[in-house]
Design a protein around this motif. Structure first.
Motif, PDB file in Angstrom:
ATOM      1  N   LYS A   1     -38.334  17.005 -16.222  1.00 52.93           N
ATOM      2  CA  LYS A   1     -37.017  16.776 -16.815  1.00 52.93           C
ATOM      3  C   LYS A   1     -36.376  15.525 -16.227  1.00 52.93           C
ATOM      4  O   LYS A   1     -35.836  14.688 -16.962  1.00 52.93           O
ATOM      5  CB  LYS A   1     -36.122  18.005 -16.603  1.00 52.93           C
ATOM      6  CG  LYS A   1     -34.835  17.953 -17.377  1.00 52.93           C
ATOM      7  CD  LYS A   1     -35.113  18.000 -18.860  1.00 52.93           C
ATOM      8  CE  LYS A   1     -33.823  18.084 -19.653  1.00 52.93           C
ATOM      9  NZ  LYS A   1     -34.069  18.018 -21.089  1.00 52.93           N
ATOM     10  N   GLU A   2     -36.448  15.378 -14.918  1.00 53.47           N
ATOM     11  CA  GLU A   2     -35.806  14.239 -14.262  1.00 53.47           C
ATOM     12  C   GLU A   2     -36.544  12.926 -14.519  1.00 53.47           C
ATOM     13  O   GLU A   2     -35.911  11.908 -14.755  1.00 53.47           O
ATOM     14  CB  GLU A   2     -35.709  14.487 -12.755  1.00 53.47           C
ATOM     15  CG  GLU A   2     -34.693  15.547 -12.405  1.00 53.47           C
ATOM     16  CD  GLU A   2     -34.632  15.877 -10.925  1.00 53.47           C
ATOM     17  OE1 GLU A   2     -35.459  15.338 -10.134  1.00 53.47           O
ATOM     18  OE2 GLU A   2     -33.752  16.684 -10.549  1.00 53.47           O
ATOM     19  N   LYS A   3     -37.862  12.955 -14.506  1.00 52.80           N
ATOM     20  CA  LYS A   3     -38.629  11.704 -14.638  1.00 52.80           C
ATOM     21  C   LYS A   3     -38.861  11.303 -16.092  1.00 52.80           C
ATOM     22  O   LYS A   3     -38.842  10.113 -16.412  1.00 52.80           O
ATOM     23  CB  LYS A   3     -39.970  11.842 -13.905  1.00 52.80           C
ATOM     24  CG  LYS A   3     -40.737  10.536 -13.863  1.00 52.80           C
ATOM     25  CD  LYS A   3     -41.830  10.540 -12.835  1.00 52.80           C
ATOM     26  CE  LYS A   3     -42.504   9.181 -12.831  1.00 52.80           C
ATOM     27  NZ  LYS A   3     -43.374   8.986 -11.712  1.00 52.80           N
ATOM     28  N   TYR A   4     -39.061  12.280 -16.978  1.00 52.22           N
ATOM     29  CA  TYR A   4     -39.432  11.977 -18.366  1.00 52.22           C
ATOM     30  C   TYR A   4     -38.469  12.548 -19.404  1.00 52.22           C
ATOM     31  O   TYR A   4     -38.707  12.381 -20.596  1.00 52.22           O
ATOM     32  CB  TYR A   4     -40.845  12.515 -18.654  1.00 52.22           C
ATOM     33  CG  TYR A   4     -41.895  11.908 -17.777  1.00 52.22           C
ATOM     34  CD1 TYR A   4     -42.373  10.618 -18.017  1.00 52.22           C
ATOM     35  CD2 TYR A   4     -42.417  12.607 -16.691  1.00 52.22           C
ATOM     36  CE1 TYR A   4     -43.334  10.066 -17.202  1.00 52.22           C
ATOM     37  CE2 TYR A   4     -43.391  12.051 -15.870  1.00 52.22           C
ATOM     38  CZ  TYR A   4     -43.845  10.775 -16.138  1.00 52.22           C
ATOM     39  OH  TYR A   4     -44.803  10.209 -15.333  1.00 52.22           O
ATOM     40  N   ASN A   5     -37.449  13.251 -18.953  1.00 57.57           N
ATOM     41  CA  ASN A   5     -36.541  13.956 -19.857  1.00 57.57           C
ATOM     42  C   ASN A   5     -37.348  14.822 -20.833  1.00 57.57           C
ATOM     43  O   ASN A   5     -37.102  14.849 -22.042  1.00 57.57           O
ATOM     44  CB  ASN A   5     -35.619  12.998 -20.612  1.00 57.57           C
ATOM     45  CG  ASN A   5     -34.457  13.731 -21.239  1.00 57.57           C
ATOM     46  OD1 ASN A   5     -34.035  14.764 -20.756  1.00 57.57           O
ATOM     47  ND2 ASN A   5     -33.942  13.190 -22.343  1.00 57.57           N
TER      48      ASN A   5
ATOM     49  N   THR B   1     -38.559  20.702 -13.067  1.00 58.73           N
ATOM     50  CA  THR B   1     -37.523  19.778 -12.595  1.00 58.73           C
ATOM     51  C   THR B   1     -38.033  18.345 -12.614  1.00 58.73           C
ATOM     52  O   THR B   1     -37.359  17.428 -13.086  1.00 58.73           O
ATOM     53  CB  THR B   1     -37.071  20.169 -11.166  1.00 58.73           C
ATOM     54  OG1 THR B   1     -36.565  21.501 -11.201  1.00 58.73           O
ATOM     55  CG2 THR B   1     -36.012  19.222 -10.639  1.00 58.73           C
ATOM     56  N   TYR B   2     -39.244  18.135 -12.108  1.00 57.48           N
ATOM     57  CA  TYR B   2     -39.866  16.808 -12.078  1.00 57.48           C
ATOM     58  C   TYR B   2     -39.969  16.216 -13.481  1.00 57.48           C
ATOM     59  O   TYR B   2     -39.589  15.062 -13.711  1.00 57.48           O
ATOM     60  CB  TYR B   2     -41.255  16.933 -11.434  1.00 57.48           C
ATOM     61  CG  TYR B   2     -42.118  15.706 -11.495  1.00 57.48           C
ATOM     62  CD1 TYR B   2     -42.044  14.729 -10.508  1.00 57.48           C
ATOM     63  CD2 TYR B   2     -43.049  15.535 -12.525  1.00 57.48           C
ATOM     64  CE1 TYR B   2     -42.859  13.611 -10.545  1.00 57.48           C
ATOM     65  CE2 TYR B   2     -43.869  14.415 -12.560  1.00 57.48           C
ATOM     66  CZ  TYR B   2     -43.768  13.461 -11.582  1.00 57.48           C
ATOM     67  OH  TYR B   2     -44.585  12.354 -11.627  1.00 57.48           O
TER      68      TYR B   2
ATOM     69  N   GLU C   1     -40.647  23.562  -9.713  1.00 56.20           N
ATOM     70  CA  GLU C   1     -40.516  22.171  -9.276  1.00 56.20           C
ATOM     71  C   GLU C   1     -41.087  21.208 -10.316  1.00 56.20           C
ATOM     72  O   GLU C   1     -40.561  20.112 -10.510  1.00 56.20           O
ATOM     73  CB  GLU C   1     -41.220  21.968  -7.929  1.00 56.20           C
ATOM     74  CG  GLU C   1     -40.586  22.715  -6.782  1.00 56.20           C
ATOM     75  CD  GLU C   1     -41.082  24.151  -6.615  1.00 56.20           C
ATOM     76  OE1 GLU C   1     -40.585  24.838  -5.710  1.00 56.20           O
ATOM     77  OE2 GLU C   1     -41.969  24.599  -7.390  1.00 56.20           O
TER      78      GLU C   1
ATOM     79  N   LEU D   1     -34.755  22.980 -18.514  1.00 60.90           N
ATOM     80  CA  LEU D   1     -34.410  23.637 -17.257  1.00 60.90           C
ATOM     81  C   LEU D   1     -33.391  24.695 -17.594  1.00 60.90           C
ATOM     82  O   LEU D   1     -32.407  24.428 -18.255  1.00 60.90           O
ATOM     83  CB  LEU D   1     -33.799  22.653 -16.255  1.00 60.90           C
ATOM     84  CG  LEU D   1     -34.743  21.645 -15.650  1.00 60.90           C
ATOM     85  CD1 LEU D   1     -33.980  20.662 -14.783  1.00 60.90           C
ATOM     86  CD2 LEU D   1     -35.792  22.348 -14.811  1.00 60.90           C
TER      87      LEU D   1
END
Length: 102
Positions: free
Chosen positions: A93-97, A90-91, A87, A101
């Motif tokens: 990658k999604e929030k800070y690139n 994922t966090y 998780e 993943l």
């Protein structure tokens, strides 16, 4: 507008591979200035799981029972439970690139 600072908390036991992977990702993000960081490495799994049981807050982290336990807190003191290692990837990658993943 002030920049929001997020502090990420990564708690787990030192011999846990998932804790190690999450810690490395978090340390890399801190070096890049993406987050502030608090790592807490427990000496062994028994100590960690005792801490986890004693600090159980179902309204915050539900039934999380693995290592690591990761959450974030923003400058407005809002806490966000993230979960475990997967998780967290994922966090980030999604929030800070940041991170990968697979």
């Amino acid at each position: 507008m002030e920049n929001e600072t997020t502090k990420v908390y990564v708690y787990g036991y030192g011999t846990c591979n998932f804790y190690r992977v999450a810690s490395k990702l978090a340390q890399d993000a801190k070096k890049k200035g993406l987050i502030e960081l608090e790592l807490r490495r427990f000496i062994d799994s028994a100590t960690y799981f005792t801490w986890l049981k004693e600090n159980k807050k179902p309204e915050f982290h539900g039934d999380h029972e693995t290592s690591p336990m990761i959450w974030a807190e923003s400058t407005d003191s809002k806490k966000e439970f993230i979960g475990g290692c997967l998780e967290f990837h994922t966090y980030m990658k999604e929030k800070y690139n940041h991170g990968t993943l697979e």
